[in-house]
Scaffold this motif. Sequence first.
Motif, short mmCIF file in Angstrom:
data_model
loop_
_atom_site.label_atom_id
_atom_site.label_comp_id
_atom_site.label_asym_id
_atom_site.label_seq_id
_atom_site.Cartn_x
_atom_site.Cartn_y
_atom_site.Cartn_z
N VAL A 33 0.84 -1.20 0.00
CA VAL A 33 0.00 0.00 0.00
C VAL A 33 0.88 1.25 0.00
CG1 VAL A 33 -1.77 1.26 1.27
CG2 VAL A 33 -1.91 -1.23 1.08
N THR A 34 1.98 1.21 0.71
CA THR A 34 2.92 2.34 0.70
C THR A 34 3.46 2.56 -0.71
OG1 THR A 34 3.53 1.96 3.00
CG2 THR A 34 5.08 3.23 1.66
N GLY A 35 3.81 1.47 -1.39
CA GLY A 35 4.30 1.58 -2.76
C GLY A 35 3.25 2.13 -3.70
N TRP A 36 2.01 1.67 -3.53
CA TRP A 36 0.93 2.18 -4.38
C TRP A 36 0.70 3.66 -4.14
CZ3 TRP A 36 -2.70 -2.41 -2.91
CH2 TRP A 36 -2.30 -3.57 -3.58
N ALA A 37 0.74 4.09 -2.88
CA ALA A 37 0.56 5.51 -2.56
C ALA A 37 1.67 6.33 -3.21
CB ALA A 37 0.54 5.73 -1.05
N ARG A 38 2.90 5.82 -3.17
CA ARG A 38 4.03 6.51 -3.79
C ARG A 38 3.82 6.63 -5.29
NH1 ARG A 38 7.82 3.36 -2.13
NH2 ARG A 38 8.53 4.69 -0.45
N ASP A 39 3.47 5.52 -5.94
CA ASP A 39 3.32 5.53 -7.39
C ASP A 39 2.19 6.44 -7.85
OD1 ASP A 39 5.42 3.74 -7.58
OD2 ASP A 39 4.13 1.98 -7.74
N ILE A 40 1.08 6.42 -7.14
CA ILE A 40 -0.06 7.24 -7.54
C ILE A 40 0.24 8.72 -7.29
CG2 ILE A 40 -2.49 7.76 -7.06
CD1 ILE A 40 -2.79 4.71 -6.42
N ALA A 41 0.81 9.04 -6.14
CA ALA A 41 1.14 10.44 -5.84
C ALA A 41 2.18 10.96 -6.83
CB ALA A 41 1.67 10.56 -4.41
N ARG A 42 3.13 10.15 -7.17
CA ARG A 42 4.16 10.55 -8.13
C ARG A 42 3.53 10.85 -9.49
NH1 ARG A 42 9.02 6.74 -10.09
NH2 ARG A 42 10.34 8.34 -10.98
N TYR A 43 2.59 10.01 -9.91
CA TYR A 43 1.89 10.23 -11.18
C TYR A 43 1.11 11.55 -11.13
CZ TYR A 43 -1.53 9.66 -14.90
OH TYR A 43 -2.32 9.86 -16.01
N LEU A 44 0.43 11.79 -10.02
CA LEU A 44 -0.35 13.02 -9.90
C LEU A 44 0.54 14.26 -9.94
CD1 LEU A 44 -2.90 11.89 -7.16
CD2 LEU A 44 -3.34 12.22 -9.61
N LEU A 45 1.73 14.17 -9.37
CA LEU A 45 2.66 15.30 -9.41
C LEU A 45 3.25 15.49 -10.80
CD1 LEU A 45 4.46 14.72 -6.02
CD2 LEU A 45 3.03 16.70 -6.62
N HIS A 46 3.33 14.43 -11.59
CA HIS A 46 3.90 14.49 -12.94
C HIS A 46 2.83 14.69 -14.01
CE1 HIS A 46 8.17 13.32 -12.52
NE2 HIS A 46 7.78 12.72 -11.42
N ALA A 54 -0.26 0.05 -10.24
CA ALA A 54 -0.88 0.24 -8.92
C ALA A 54 -2.40 0.15 -9.03
CB ALA A 54 -0.47 1.59 -8.33
N LEU A 55 -2.98 0.79 -10.03
CA LEU A 55 -4.43 0.72 -10.21
C LEU A 55 -4.89 -0.70 -10.53
CD1 LEU A 55 -5.34 3.98 -12.15
CD2 LEU A 55 -5.45 3.53 -9.70
N LYS A 56 -4.10 -1.42 -11.32
CA LYS A 56 -4.46 -2.79 -11.67
C LYS A 56 -4.46 -3.66 -10.41
CE LYS A 56 -1.39 -5.20 -13.75
NZ LYS A 56 -0.42 -5.71 -14.70
N PHE A 57 -3.44 -3.54 -9.57
CA PHE A 57 -3.40 -4.34 -8.35
C PHE A 57 -4.46 -3.92 -7.35
CE2 PHE A 57 0.96 -5.45 -9.75
CZ PHE A 57 0.79 -6.84 -9.74
#
Length: 172
Positions: free
Chosen positions: A93-106, A125-128
């Motif tokens: 879940v920490t990894g998913w939060a990182r990946d999604i937040a990173r995408y939103l910032l980019h 992340a969305l798939k999982f």
Amino acid sequence: MQYITTIQLAERPGARELAQVATAEHLRMVPYQLMEATLRGADRSSWSADEVVAADDALQRIEDAVAQAESLIDGYLARRGYGLPLSPVPDLVTGWARDIARYLLHKDRGGKEDTDPVVRAYRDALKFLELTATGKFSLGALDPIQSNPNNLDVRFETTQNVFSRDQLRSFR
């Protein structure tokens, strides 16, 4: 921020990348050393007041992206019946939060989406999360649904005895 901390974000993706994507467009980029200090809560007295304000603004943008990511994660996990927010937080879940937040910032970044690692991590992340919401993927050892003893349903079924105790006494 319940699923990922700013210190974890300072580790990966790192202060340099976060300073690049979180600094307001009309401002000069926050120095990555200042961004590092801001993320870790370290001393920032050697920078000017304007630079500290810009770093705080960038930190607010990062926290907003993390809050959006956590809301998205909670939306998927609520469909499966998880008690939210998760505690303890599984590393997945920490990894998913990182990946999604990173995408939103980019989100304003140009380039090919099919080869972009930030987009690929976001889609994974969305798939999982979707697989977790449908029960086809587990959060691992810390999964509260999988490890909850109340969710275990053990039943023993046997056929009826052919001989009763009374019938067996006559064979003695």
